[in-house]
Scaffold this motif. Structure first.
Motif, PDB file in Angstrom:
ATOM      1  N   ARG A  85       0.834  -1.206   0.000  1.00 25.30           N
ATOM      2  CA  ARG A  85       0.000   0.000   0.000  1.00 25.30           C
ATOM      3  C   ARG A  85       0.873   1.262   0.000  1.00 25.30           C
ATOM      4  NH1 ARG A  85      -3.099  -3.334   3.567  1.00 25.30           N
ATOM      5  NH2 ARG A  85      -5.133  -3.874   2.627  1.00 25.30           N
ATOM      6  N   VAL A  86       1.967   1.218   0.753  1.00 29.46           N
ATOM      7  CA  VAL A  86       2.882   2.362   0.768  1.00 29.46           C
ATOM      8  C   VAL A  86       3.471   2.570  -0.626  1.00 29.46           C
ATOM      9  CG1 VAL A  86       5.049   3.267   1.713  1.00 29.46           C
ATOM     10  CG2 VAL A  86       3.419   2.090   3.214  1.00 29.46           C
ATOM     11  N   PHE A  87       3.902   1.488  -1.253  1.00 32.35           N
ATOM     12  CA  PHE A  87       4.487   1.573  -2.592  1.00 32.35           C
ATOM     13  C   PHE A  87       3.477   2.134  -3.589  1.00 32.35           C
ATOM     14  CE2 PHE A  87       4.892  -0.430  -6.784  1.00 32.35           C
ATOM     15  CZ  PHE A  87       6.128   0.077  -7.176  1.00 32.35           C
ATOM     16  N   ARG A  88       2.239   1.652  -3.562  1.00 29.79           N
ATOM     17  CA  ARG A  88       1.212   2.122  -4.494  1.00 29.79           C
ATOM     18  C   ARG A  88       0.957   3.619  -4.323  1.00 29.79           C
ATOM     19  NH1 ARG A  88      -2.682  -0.986  -6.740  1.00 29.79           N
ATOM     20  NH2 ARG A  88      -4.362   0.238  -5.805  1.00 29.79           N
ATOM     21  N   ALA A  89       0.912   4.081  -3.067  1.00 35.76           N
ATOM     22  CA  ALA A  89       0.700   5.509  -2.833  1.00 35.76           C
ATOM     23  C   ALA A  89       1.853   6.327  -3.410  1.00 35.76           C
ATOM     24  CB  ALA A  89       0.541   5.775  -1.340  1.00 35.76           C
ATOM     25  N   LEU A  90       3.081   5.872  -3.173  1.00 37.36           N
ATOM     26  CA  LEU A  90       4.238   6.611  -3.675  1.00 37.36           C
ATOM     27  C   LEU A  90       4.291   6.598  -5.199  1.00 37.36           C
ATOM     28  CD1 LEU A  90       6.883   5.479  -1.054  1.00 37.36           C
ATOM     29  CD2 LEU A  90       6.093   7.823  -1.429  1.00 37.36           C
ATOM     30  N   LEU A  91       4.009   5.470  -5.801  1.00 38.47           N
ATOM     31  CA  LEU A  91       4.062   5.377  -7.258  1.00 38.47           C
ATOM     32  C   LEU A  91       3.026   6.300  -7.902  1.00 38.47           C
ATOM     33  CD1 LEU A  91       5.437   3.921  -9.649  1.00 38.47           C
ATOM     34  CD2 LEU A  91       3.611   2.197  -9.512  1.00 38.47           C
ATOM     35  N   SER A  92       1.912   6.492  -7.212  1.00 41.03           N
ATOM     36  CA  SER A  92       0.845   7.327  -7.763  1.00 41.03           C
ATOM     37  C   SER A  92       1.105   8.819  -7.614  1.00 41.03           C
ATOM     38  CB  SER A  92      -0.489   6.999  -7.075  1.00 41.03           C
ATOM     39  OG  SER A  92      -0.519   7.514  -5.746  1.00 41.03           O
ATOM     40  N   HIS A  93       2.019   9.201  -6.742  1.00 43.93           N
ATOM     41  CA  HIS A  93       2.206  10.626  -6.447  1.00 43.93           C
ATOM     42  C   HIS A  93       2.911  11.319  -7.610  1.00 43.93           C
ATOM     43  CE1 HIS A  93       2.897  14.371  -4.425  1.00 43.93           C
ATOM     44  NE2 HIS A  93       2.327  13.938  -3.325  1.00 43.93           N
ATOM     45  N   PRO A  94       2.384  12.454  -8.068  1.00 44.92           N
ATOM     46  CA  PRO A  94       3.020  13.162  -9.184  1.00 44.92           C
ATOM     47  C   PRO A  94       4.465  13.578  -8.920  1.00 44.92           C
ATOM     48  CG  PRO A  94       0.797  13.985  -8.864  1.00 44.92           C
ATOM     49  CD  PRO A  94       1.090  13.068  -7.703  1.00 44.92           C
ATOM     50  N   LEU A  95       4.855  13.697  -7.658  1.00 45.05           N
ATOM     51  CA  LEU A  95       6.234  14.062  -7.352  1.00 45.05           C
ATOM     52  C   LEU A  95       7.164  12.854  -7.294  1.00 45.05           C
ATOM     53  CD1 LEU A  95       5.737  16.814  -4.613  1.00 45.05           C
ATOM     54  CD2 LEU A  95       6.225  17.116  -7.041  1.00 45.05           C
ATOM     55  N   VAL A  96       6.626  11.661  -7.491  1.00 41.19           N
ATOM     56  CA  VAL A  96       7.441  10.435  -7.513  1.00 41.19           C
ATOM     57  C   VAL A  96       7.251   9.780  -8.881  1.00 41.19           C
ATOM     58  CG1 VAL A  96       7.961   8.233  -6.404  1.00 41.19           C
ATOM     59  CG2 VAL A  96       7.197  10.185  -5.010  1.00 41.19           C
ATOM     60  N   GLY A  97       6.238   8.945  -9.013  1.00 39.25           N
ATOM     61  CA  GLY A  97       5.803   8.462 -10.308  1.00 39.25           C
ATOM     62  C   GLY A  97       6.705   7.506 -11.056  1.00 39.25           C
ATOM     63  N   GLN A  98       7.878   7.173 -10.528  1.00 41.49           N
ATOM     64  CA  GLN A  98       8.772   6.243 -11.207  1.00 41.49           C
ATOM     65  C   GLN A  98       8.971   5.004 -10.332  1.00 41.49           C
ATOM     66  OE1 GLN A  98      12.199   7.952 -13.465  1.00 41.49           O
ATOM     67  NE2 GLN A  98      11.674   9.828 -12.370  1.00 41.49           N
ATOM     68  N   TYR A  99       8.968   3.861 -10.968  1.00 35.90           N
ATOM     69  CA  TYR A  99       9.014   2.587 -10.248  1.00 35.90           C
ATOM     70  C   TYR A  99      10.237   2.481  -9.346  1.00 35.90           C
ATOM     71  CZ  TYR A  99       9.698  -2.436  -9.532  1.00 35.90           C
ATOM     72  OH  TYR A  99       9.916  -3.658  -8.981  1.00 35.90           O
ATOM     73  N   ALA A 100      11.425   2.758  -9.885  1.00 36.87           N
ATOM     74  CA  ALA A 100      12.651   2.584  -9.097  1.00 36.87           C
ATOM     75  C   ALA A 100      12.662   3.516  -7.891  1.00 36.87           C
ATOM     76  CB  ALA A 100      13.877   2.821  -9.976  1.00 36.87           C
ATOM     77  N   GLN A 101      12.245   4.764  -8.110  1.00 37.24           N
ATOM     78  CA  GLN A 101      12.219   5.708  -6.996  1.00 37.24           C
ATOM     79  C   GLN A 101      11.180   5.291  -5.952  1.00 37.24           C
ATOM     80  OE1 GLN A 101      11.701   9.216  -9.474  1.00 37.24           O
ATOM     81  NE2 GLN A 101      13.583  10.088  -8.634  1.00 37.24           N
ATOM     82  N   ALA A 102      10.025   4.850  -6.400  1.00 36.44           N
ATOM     83  CA  ALA A 102       8.996   4.420  -5.460  1.00 36.44           C
ATOM     84  C   ALA A 102       9.477   3.250  -4.614  1.00 36.44           C
ATOM     85  CB  ALA A 102       7.717   4.053  -6.203  1.00 36.44           C
ATOM     86  N   GLU A 103      10.200   2.320  -5.208  1.00 36.54           N
ATOM     87  CA  GLU A 103      10.756   1.192  -4.457  1.00 36.54           C
ATOM     88  C   GLU A 103      11.733   1.674  -3.389  1.00 36.54           C
ATOM     89  OE1 GLU A 103      10.135  -1.887  -4.280  1.00 36.54           O
ATOM     90  OE2 GLU A 103       9.307  -2.657  -6.158  1.00 36.54           O
ATOM     91  N   GLN A 104      12.657   2.543  -3.785  1.00 40.66           N
ATOM     92  CA  GLN A 104      13.648   3.053  -2.834  1.00 40.66           C
ATOM     93  C   GLN A 104      12.992   3.856  -1.712  1.00 40.66           C
ATOM     94  OE1 GLN A 104      16.384   5.333  -5.213  1.00 40.66           O
ATOM     95  NE2 GLN A 104      16.867   3.608  -6.558  1.00 40.66           N
TER      96      GLN A 104
END
Length: 421
Positions: free
Chosen positions: A386-405
């Motif tokens: 759930r944390v990963f999904r929220a981060l991946l969806s955020h316009p200031l993140v939006g990239q898989y590798a960054q969301a994972e980190q």
């Protein structure tokens, strides 16, 4: 009238108390209860609060306590201004996202999600105890991230309204530039908490003349400098974005700046130490000038107006608040929490009609609303996915590798506050 401040040991509190003292006719507080788990801070802030009221001839009584149930018992309204994890957690929120090339900020992006995960369960626990003590009490939330926290409160059935000081701050700045009284200006303020645009500045009320074009023509350079955005961008937009939009419109530049200077958390922590030392002076009986640099300007005036209106007093009839969308912005769900002008009274806040926003703003609102929905699910139910999904969806993140980190760093830095981690 009894009003309780949860997080009353905050260095913000003298700003609030000063407003209660000055605006006693609007909000006649008889019992002001400051609740905080930190007794040492309560002693300092409570002492200054009593001196501020005494200096201004206010007859109200100030009580301090670490007992939440005693604090909210019989309260007519409860203001929430807490910070789970304190400035140490904020320092982390502003630091580890930068390691992944993302903005480090306490209310938006990855840092804002961390704050939401720490805060929502605590606030809901407090709200349940408020409801048991007095089901009719209003909860006014100033705790960030206000939009997500307010949505959590409303979804749980609490009588709650969210409050931010961005709109009132802009109203005061625009009034000064135009040479009019703040009460004469009505802002067409639309968006989500910390994601808002002023699409109109009206003289005299919601139906008044829109002077925003003239304001931008005459004072665009000053406004742009305050926002730290190019004047040309304001001219292109034709509206005034909140200063939080700089994290979106100039993301990479902001990341570069944040990597080269001390965090805002470190600055605030140092400022708080100075403020608490001042509060300890028994001769101090007014809020110090330094407090204006702490943040939260005009918070007290907004809070007084909101509490007064909710409790049937003489608060301003129209106020910028955070509340359910209820069709106001048709491209968002009805249960999204938006930040707009609303008619406020004892039955709550009813958003005023707004003109359809430009797709340029509407698209970003929709994207961040989707993130906030996922963020709330993560705060309520936990789990790395759930944390990963929220981060991946955020316009200031939006990239898989960054969301994972970011997910790994967020959990690592917040384990003591996450029961599921």
């Amino acid at each position: 009238m009894k009003l309780t401040v949860v997080g009353g040991g905050s260095t913000y509190t003298p700003e609030l108390v000063d407003g209660f003292a000055r605006l006693r006719d609007t909000l006649p507080v008889e019992d002001l209860v400051l609740m905080d788990p930190a007794q040492d801070r309560l002693d300092l802030v409570g002492g200054l609060a009593r001196r501020i009221l005494a200096r201004q001839g206010h007859p109200g009584r100030v009580t301090t306590t670490t007992d939440l149930d005693a604090a909210v018992d019989g309260a007519d309204a409860v203001l929430l201004q807490l910070r789970v994890g304190g400035q140490a957690a904020r320092e982390q929120d502003e630091t580890w996202p930068l390691e992944c090339g993302c903005v480090g900020q306490e209310t938006t992006g990855a840092g804002g999600l961390a704050k939401a995960l720490r805060t929502v369960p605590v606030v809901l626990g407090i709200a349940d105890r408020v409801r048991r003590a007095n089901p009719d009490a209003w909860i006014i939330d100033f705790t960030n991230p206000v939009g997500i926290v307010t949505r959590a409160l409303l979804r749980a059935g609490h009588k709650a309204v969210g409050l931010c000081n961005v709109a009132i701050g802009l109203q005061r700045k625009f009034a000064a530039l135009l040479g009019v009284a703040p009460a004469d200006l009505h802002l067409d303020h639309v968006g989500l908490n910390h994601l808002t645009w002023e699409t109109g500045v009206r003289l005299g009320g919601p139906e008044g003349e829109d002077v925003l074009p003239a304001l931008l023509a005459s004072h665009g350079d000053t406004i742009a400098a305050d926002l730290r955005l190019p004047r040309a961008l304001l001219d292109t937009l034709g509206v005034v974005p909140s200063y939080y939009l700089r994290y979106y419109y100039a993301h990479d530049a902001v990341v570069g700046e944040l990597r080269t200077k001390p965090s805002r958390a470190a600055e605030v922590a140092a400022m708080e130490r100075r403020l608490l030392a001042m509060y300890a002076d028994p001769a101090l009986d007014e809020k110090p000038d330094l407090l204006a640099r702490r943040g939260g300007a005009y918070y007290s005036e907004a809070a007084v107006d909101l509490a007064a209106a909710l409790l049937g007093g003489e608060g301003a009839p129209y106020q910028v608040v955070n509340t359910y969308n209820r069709g106001t912005l048709p491209f968002l769900p009805d249960d999204a929490v938006i930040e707009v002008q609303a008619a406020v009274g004892p039955k709550g806040a009813s958003p005023l009609a707004v003109s359809p926003p430009d797709p340029l703003y509407a698209g970003l609102m929709a994207g961040v609303t989707a993130y906030e929905d996922l963020a709330l699910e993560a705060a309520l139910h936990g789990g790395r996915d759930r944390v990963f999904r929220a981060l991946l969806s955020h316009p200031l993140v939006g990239q898989y590798a960054q969301a994972e980190q970011l997910t790994d760093r967020l959990i690592a830095h917040n384990r003591e506050h996450l029961t599921w981690a």
